[in-house]
Design an enzyme around this catalytic site. Structure first.
Site, PDB file in Angstrom:
ATOM      1  CG  ASP A 160      -7.687  16.028   7.624  1.00  0.00           C
ATOM      2  OD1 ASP A 160      -7.359  16.763   6.689  1.00  0.00           O
ATOM      3  OD2 ASP A 160      -7.686  14.786   7.502  1.00  0.00           O
ATOM      4  CB  VAL A 220       3.682  13.307  11.925  1.00  0.00           C
ATOM      5  CG1 VAL A 220       4.942  13.432  11.076  1.00  0.00           C
ATOM      6  CG2 VAL A 220       3.481  11.868  12.367  1.00  0.00           C
ATOM      7  N   GLY A 273       2.601  19.584   9.196  1.00  0.00           N
ATOM      8  CA  GLY A 273       2.317  18.606  10.246  1.00  0.00           C
ATOM      9  C   GLY A 273       1.002  17.913   9.973  1.00  0.00           C
ATOM     10  CE  LYS A 274      -3.902  15.910   7.490  1.00  0.00           C
ATOM     11  NZ  LYS A 274      -4.316  16.962   6.532  1.00  0.00           N
ATOM     12  N   GLY A 275      -2.029  15.169  12.200  1.00  0.00           N
ATOM     13  CA  GLY A 275      -2.301  14.340  13.369  1.00  0.00           C
ATOM     14  C   GLY A 275      -3.489  13.455  13.114  1.00  0.00           C
TER      15      GLY A 275
END
Ligand code: NAD
Length: 431
Positions: free
Chosen positions: A161, A75, A120-122
């Site tokens: 992460d 995202v 962002g992040k995934g």
């Protein structure tokens, strides 16, 4: 706030009857800050939702000869101030909703320290504890290949992460580079030093905590020499923060990890404690102090408290018993919304997570800069630049707090949102 209706249409009053999870907290914090900034609802619309969310189905050849199809997400909440930036987590509970909320959190974190990134992040819904190294490598490479048009040094730069690490980043970098036909180190950060990682990255978050605590202590006229510090969580963030604060003359009076805690009102001897942790993999049973059970560490008499373990630790149940004058949130979301109100009333200075633990993403930014230049800095240069950014951000946030008579948390969100909205206004909306 009590009777307001949030822009998602939920009644905040009823929400506040229970403790919220950190992502719900972050949404409330965003809304409170946006209201105080008196933002034009047109702009709120633009930054409330992520600009792009990608879902990928990832068939992976398992060691037993079968295929399994995993679901992955990436995202991009915002690329207004620069490439989207944020980690990738591997966890069975990963959902699109969680990834979207975490991506927004990254936008605010990058903006509050003023580094030129969006958020962002995934994530991939998987249980890495039940997968072999080969299966994890194939999953990571397939995820990268499916997102080859989404990620990139100019567009979206992932990082480690939960349950991902330097090795995961090395696989992403290699896969991306194979498709590009040349080596592109700057596509991810948190890489091994040998592959374009930055000196000082491992210690960056704990060091950033030190820098903001120093500024907070100065502001309160408190000397760090002899100041009593308690640290919950003795991992990457907590152990480094404790070690550096002890070097500044602070007394580390209590530390804890998932196995237990130890306290000594005269100060724990950090070099011996670190050797104990290296040997036993826990601070528990350290002979230089007395045991502390569970969350009791948060109520230990001290001047500075550093929650550096998990979310939702300081709640309406224990906030009233916190004795510290300064809380520096090393962890993400350790203080609930209700606890925050109690602490504010009591005059405790809470340095919010998006400021206090932003040293990590700041040195990730340095890693990206160094990779793009192909020129690497010494560790002391990295630390010096980190200090400049953290100190400036601390003062920007305290200035905002004083100007608007709000807590540092609300001020940090206000500052971050304002920076993003200012950038949108300057760029204009292409429609
Ligand atoms: P880590 O895994 O290295 O360490 C976590 C520590 O917390 C360990 O010592 C663990 O034993 C302890 N812990 C776990 N459950 C506990 C409990 N119930 N009570 C007491 N201690 C407990 O993780 P980390 O990288 O140090 O991250 C800690 C927090 O900081 C997380 O919230 C993370 O999201 C946040 N954070 C980390 C970074 C970073 O760069 N590492 C950056 C920003 C935010």
């Amino acid at each position: 706030m009590e009777t307001a209706t949030s822009s998602t249409g939920m009644d905040m009053g009823s929400e506040l009857q229970r403790e919220l999870n950190p992502l719900e907290n972050a949404r409330l914090q965003f809304e409170e800050a946006a209201q105080r900034l008196k933002l034009d609802p047109n702009f709120v619309q633009i930054i409330k939702e992520p600009r792009r969310a990608t879902i990928v189905k990832l068939p992976v050849h398992m060691d037993d000869g079968s295929f399994r199809v995993f679901t992955g997400y990436r995202v991009q909440h915002s690329i207004i101030r620069g490439p989207a930036k944020g980690g990738i987590r591997f966890h069975p509970d990963v959902t699109l909703e969680e990834v979207m909320a975490l991506a927004a959190w990254m936008t605010w974190k990058c903006a509050v320290v003023g580094i030129p990134f969006g958020g962002g992040k995934g994530g991939i819904a998987c249980d890495p504890t039940k997968m072999s190294r080969g299966e994890l490598e194939r999953l990571t490479r397939r995820y990268t290949a499916d997102l080859i048009d989404v990620i990139g040094p100019e567009s979206d730069v992932p990082a480690p992460d939960v349950n991902t690490n330097q090795q995961t980043m090395a696989w992403i970098m290699d896969t991306y580079s194979m498709h590009a036909r040349h080596t592109v180190t700057s596509v991810v950060t948190g890489k091994p030093l040998e592959l374009g990682g930055s000196a000082g990255r491992r210690e960056a978050t704990g060091r950033g905590v030190l820098f903001v605590v120093r500024e907070a202590a100065k502001k309160l006229g408190m000397s760090l020499k002899g100041a009593k510090v308690a640290v919950q969580g003795f991992g990457n963030v907590g152990s480094v923060a404790a070690e550096l604060l002890a070097k500044d003359g602070a007394l580390i009076v209590a530390v804890s990890d998932v196995h237990g805690g130890v306290a000594n009102p005269k100060g724990l001897h950090l070099p011996t404690l670190l050797r104990h942790v290296e040997a036993k993999k826990t601070v528990a049973h350290f002979p230089g102090g007395t045991p502390v059970e569970g969350k009791n560490i948060l109520e230990i008499p001290c001047d500075i408290l550093i929650p550096a373990a998990l979310e939702n630790q300081i709640t309406n149940k224990n906030a009233g018993r916190v004795s510290a004058r300064i809380i520096a949130e090393g962890a993400n979301g350790p203080t609930t919304h209700q606890a925050d109100k109690i602490l504010n009333k009591a005059g405790v200075m809470v340095i919010p997570d998006i400021l206090a633990n932003s040293g990590g993403v700041t040195v990730s930014y340095f890693e990206w800069v160094q990779d793009r230049q192909g020129y690497f800095w010494r560790e002391d240069e990295v630390n010096q630049r980190l200090e400049q950014i953290m100190v400036q951000a601390f003062h920007d946030v305290t200035h905002m707090a004083e100007e608007h008579k709000v807590s540092l948390r609300v001020a940090a969100f206000m500052l971050a949102i304002k920076r993003v909205v200012d950038a949108i206004q300057l760029r204009g909306v292409y429609a």
